[in-house]
Motif scaffolding. Structure first.
Motif, PDB file in Angstrom:
ATOM      1  N   GLU A 238      57.481  63.384  79.580  1.00 21.61           N
ATOM      2  CA  GLU A 238      57.868  64.281  77.795  1.00 21.61           C
ATOM      3  C   GLU A 238      59.489  64.689  78.517  1.00 21.61           C
ATOM      4  OE1 GLU A 238      54.966  67.425  79.214  1.00 21.61           O
ATOM      5  OE2 GLU A 238      53.596  66.925  78.548  1.00 21.61           O
ATOM      6  N   LYS A 239      59.608  65.097  79.408  1.00 20.17           N
ATOM      7  CA  LYS A 239      61.732  65.272  79.777  1.00 20.17           C
ATOM      8  C   LYS A 239      62.495  64.420  79.149  1.00 20.17           C
ATOM      9  CE  LYS A 239      64.724  65.959  83.744  1.00 20.17           C
ATOM     10  NZ  LYS A 239      65.500  64.190  83.229  1.00 20.17           N
ATOM     11  N   THR A 240      62.137  63.064  79.446  1.00 18.64           N
ATOM     12  CA  THR A 240      62.681  61.923  78.415  1.00 18.64           C
ATOM     13  C   THR A 240      62.959  62.105  77.010  1.00 18.64           C
ATOM     14  OG1 THR A 240      62.086  60.169  80.036  1.00 18.64           O
ATOM     15  CG2 THR A 240      62.930  59.747  78.346  1.00 18.64           C
ATOM     16  N   PHE A 241      61.330  62.701  76.513  1.00 15.90           N
ATOM     17  CA  PHE A 241      61.452  62.195  74.771  1.00 15.90           C
ATOM     18  C   PHE A 241      61.878  63.464  74.527  1.00 15.90           C
ATOM     19  CE2 PHE A 241      58.549  58.767  75.108  1.00 15.90           C
ATOM     20  CZ  PHE A 241      59.095  58.338  73.347  1.00 15.90           C
ATOM     21  N   ILE A 242      61.955  64.521  75.814  1.00 14.56           N
ATOM     22  CA  ILE A 242      63.163  65.785  74.849  1.00 14.56           C
ATOM     23  C   ILE A 242      64.215  65.077  74.738  1.00 14.56           C
ATOM     24  CG2 ILE A 242      63.582  67.634  75.710  1.00 14.56           C
ATOM     25  CD1 ILE A 242      60.736  68.361  76.916  1.00 14.56           C
ATOM     26  N   GLU A 243      64.967  64.765  75.689  1.00 12.38           N
ATOM     27  CA  GLU A 243      66.761  64.597  75.067  1.00 12.38           C
ATOM     28  C   GLU A 243      67.150  63.250  74.069  1.00 12.38           C
ATOM     29  OE1 GLU A 243      67.396  62.334  79.143  1.00 12.38           O
ATOM     30  OE2 GLU A 243      66.519  64.015  80.216  1.00 12.38           O
ATOM     31  N   VAL A 244      65.398  62.303  74.438  1.00 15.30           N
ATOM     32  CA  VAL A 244      65.672  61.801  72.903  1.00 15.30           C
ATOM     33  C   VAL A 244      65.596  62.321  71.352  1.00 15.30           C
ATOM     34  CG1 VAL A 244      64.278  59.894  71.896  1.00 15.30           C
ATOM     35  CG2 VAL A 244      64.807  59.802  73.979  1.00 15.30           C
ATOM     36  N   LYS A 245      65.041  63.098  71.824  1.00 14.88           N
ATOM     37  CA  LYS A 245      64.773  64.248  70.571  1.00 14.88           C
ATOM     38  C   LYS A 245      66.339  64.297  69.899  1.00 14.88           C
ATOM     39  CE  LYS A 245      59.498  64.328  70.197  1.00 14.88           C
ATOM     40  NZ  LYS A 245      58.558  65.111  70.278  1.00 14.88           N
ATOM     41  N   GLY A 246      66.779  64.924  70.772  1.00 14.74           N
ATOM     42  CA  GLY A 246      68.176  65.245  70.987  1.00 14.74           C
ATOM     43  C   GLY A 246      69.128  64.461  69.897  1.00 14.74           C
ATOM     44  N   VAL A 247      68.875  63.289  70.125  1.00 18.72           N
ATOM     45  CA  VAL A 247      69.421  61.882  69.726  1.00 18.72           C
ATOM     46  C   VAL A 247      69.007  61.952  68.257  1.00 18.72           C
ATOM     47  CG1 VAL A 247      70.571  60.510  70.212  1.00 18.72           C
ATOM     48  CG2 VAL A 247      70.541  61.640  71.722  1.00 18.72           C
ATOM     49  N   LEU A 248      67.900  61.680  67.997  1.00 19.15           N
ATOM     50  CA  LEU A 248      66.988  60.669  66.513  1.00 19.15           C
ATOM     51  C   LEU A 248      66.340  61.778  66.065  1.00 19.15           C
ATOM     52  CD1 LEU A 248      66.463  56.777  69.061  1.00 19.15           C
ATOM     53  CD2 LEU A 248      68.316  57.893  67.274  1.00 19.15           C
ATOM     54  N   THR A 249      65.720  61.861  65.248  1.00 23.18           N
ATOM     55  CA  THR A 249      65.053  62.999  64.750  1.00 23.18           C
ATOM     56  C   THR A 249      63.528  62.454  64.643  1.00 23.18           C
ATOM     57  OG1 THR A 249      64.848  61.832  62.758  1.00 23.18           O
ATOM     58  CG2 THR A 249      67.023  63.393  62.703  1.00 23.18           C
ATOM     59  N   GLN A 250      63.147  63.096  64.149  1.00 21.55           N
ATOM     60  CA  GLN A 250      61.101  62.205  64.231  1.00 21.55           C
ATOM     61  C   GLN A 250      61.208  61.613  63.322  1.00 21.55           C
ATOM     62  OE1 GLN A 250      59.294  63.520  66.475  1.00 21.55           O
ATOM     63  NE2 GLN A 250      57.952  62.265  65.662  1.00 21.55           N
TER      64      GLN A 250
ATOM     65  N   GLU B  42      72.234  57.797  80.502  1.00 21.14           N
ATOM     66  CA  GLU B  42      71.178  58.252  80.724  1.00 21.14           C
ATOM     67  C   GLU B  42      69.750  58.340  80.377  1.00 21.14           C
ATOM     68  OE1 GLU B  42      70.666  62.881  83.376  1.00 21.14           O
ATOM     69  OE2 GLU B  42      72.405  62.728  82.619  1.00 21.14           O
ATOM     70  N   ILE B  43      69.975  58.334  79.169  1.00 22.63           N
ATOM     71  CA  ILE B  43      68.427  58.110  78.806  1.00 22.63           C
ATOM     72  C   ILE B  43      67.528  57.031  78.799  1.00 22.63           C
ATOM     73  CG2 ILE B  43      67.260  58.272  76.434  1.00 22.63           C
ATOM     74  CD1 ILE B  43      69.366  60.630  75.230  1.00 22.63           C
TER      75      ILE B  43
ATOM     76  N   TYR C 115      68.509  54.568  81.157  1.00 20.98           N
ATOM     77  CA  TYR C 115      67.947  54.739  82.560  1.00 20.98           C
ATOM     78  C   TYR C 115      66.074  55.371  82.796  1.00 20.98           C
ATOM     79  CZ  TYR C 115      67.412  55.089  87.406  1.00 20.98           C
ATOM     80  OH  TYR C 115      66.645  54.992  88.645  1.00 20.98           O
ATOM     81  N   HIS C 116      66.515  56.521  82.152  1.00 21.98           N
ATOM     82  CA  HIS C 116      65.047  56.979  81.998  1.00 21.98           C
ATOM     83  C   HIS C 116      64.042  56.087  80.930  1.00 21.98           C
ATOM     84  CE1 HIS C 116      66.481  60.228  83.872  1.00 21.98           C
ATOM     85  NE2 HIS C 116      67.150  60.758  83.234  1.00 21.98           N
ATOM     86  N   LEU C 117      64.528  55.665  80.062  1.00 17.02           N
ATOM     87  CA  LEU C 117      63.352  54.987  79.761  1.00 17.02           C
ATOM     88  C   LEU C 117      63.560  53.802  80.549  1.00 17.02           C
ATOM     89  CD1 LEU C 117      65.190  55.303  76.010  1.00 17.02           C
ATOM     90  CD2 LEU C 117      62.777  56.017  76.436  1.00 17.02           C
ATOM     91  N   GLN C 118      63.881  52.948  80.510  1.00 17.64           N
ATOM     92  CA  GLN C 118      63.583  51.827  82.235  1.00 17.64           C
ATOM     93  C   GLN C 118      62.982  52.042  82.801  1.00 17.64           C
ATOM     94  OE1 GLN C 118      65.241  48.721  80.902  1.00 17.64           O
ATOM     95  NE2 GLN C 118      63.368  48.261  82.561  1.00 17.64           N
ATOM     96  N   THR C 119      62.662  53.267  83.199  1.00 11.39           N
ATOM     97  CA  THR C 119      62.068  53.671  84.409  1.00 11.39           C
ATOM     98  C   THR C 119      60.325  53.594  83.749  1.00 11.39           C
ATOM     99  OG1 THR C 119      63.796  54.716  85.752  1.00 11.39           O
ATOM    100  CG2 THR C 119      60.844  55.386  86.440  1.00 11.39           C
ATOM    101  N   LEU C 120      60.501  54.174  82.551  1.00 11.93           N
ATOM    102  CA  LEU C 120      59.023  54.013  81.875  1.00 11.93           C
ATOM    103  C   LEU C 120      58.664  53.159  81.198  1.00 11.93           C
ATOM    104  CD1 LEU C 120      59.636  57.640  79.532  1.00 11.93           C
ATOM    105  CD2 LEU C 120      58.120  57.003  81.895  1.00 11.93           C
ATOM    106  N   ILE C 121      59.533  51.887  81.060  1.00  6.12           N
ATOM    107  CA  ILE C 121      59.172  50.910  80.689  1.00  6.12           C
ATOM    108  C   ILE C 121      58.653  49.058  81.606  1.00  6.12           C
ATOM    109  CG2 ILE C 121      60.098  48.208  79.631  1.00  6.12           C
ATOM    110  CD1 ILE C 121      62.222  50.708  77.693  1.00  6.12           C
ATOM    111  N   THR C 122      59.349  49.746  83.331  1.00  8.57           N
ATOM    112  CA  THR C 122      58.878  49.664  84.276  1.00  8.57           C
ATOM    113  C   THR C 122      57.746  49.829  84.136  1.00  8.57           C
ATOM    114  OG1 THR C 122      61.276  49.115  84.914  1.00  8.57           O
ATOM    115  CG2 THR C 122      59.176  48.488  86.115  1.00  8.57           C
TER     116      THR C 122
END
Length: 101
Positions: free
Chosen positions: A8-20, A67-68, A70-77
Motif C-alpha cells: 500500500e505504501k509503495t502504491f501511494i508513492e507510485v500514484k504520486g507519479v502515475l495517474t489511475q 526509491e520507488i 527499490y520498493h517495487l523490486q522488493t515486492l517483485i522478489t
C-alpha cells in the motif's frame, strides 16, 4: 510493517507519479503480456501482478524514481518466490496424481 502495508505504501508513492488511468493501461498491457507468455501453470493472478510490478518498475526507472524502483523490486522478489513455490507444489501434485499405487 506487513507485506500488505508495504504494498500500500509503495502504491501511494507510485500514484504520486502515475495517474489511475495510466496504471489501468499498464495493468491491461501487463495482463495481455502475461497471457501471451503463456502462464499455463495456473498462477495467473500472481504472475500478472508480478508482470504488472515489473512494468511499473521500468517506467519508474525511466522517470528516475529509484526509491520507488527499490520498493517495487522488493515486492517483485517476494511475488517471484510465491510463484515459484506454487509451481513446484503443483508439479509435485501432478506427478503424484499419475503415480501407480
Amino acid at each position: 510493517m506487513t507485506l500488505k502495508e508495504y504494498n500500500e505504501k509503495t502504491f501511494i508513492e507510485v500514484k504520486g507519479v502515475l495517474t489511475q488511468q495510466q496504471l489501468n493501461n499498464i495493468y491491461l498491457a501487463s495482463s495481455i503480456k502475461a497471457i501471451r507468455d503463456g502462464d499455463e501453470d495456473g498462477d495467473d493472478e500472481l504472475y500478472i501482478k508480478m508482470v504488472y510490478l515489473i512494468d511499473i518498475q521500468k517506467i519508474m526507472e525511466k522517470k528516475e524514481k529509484y526509491e520507488i524502483c527499490y520498493h517495487l523490486q522488493t515486492l517483485i522478489t517476494i511475488l517471484a518466490e510465491f510463484v515459484e513455490k506454487n509451481r513446484k507444489l503443483r508439479n509435485e501434485k501432478s506427478v503424484n496424481k499419475y503415480k501407480w499405487n
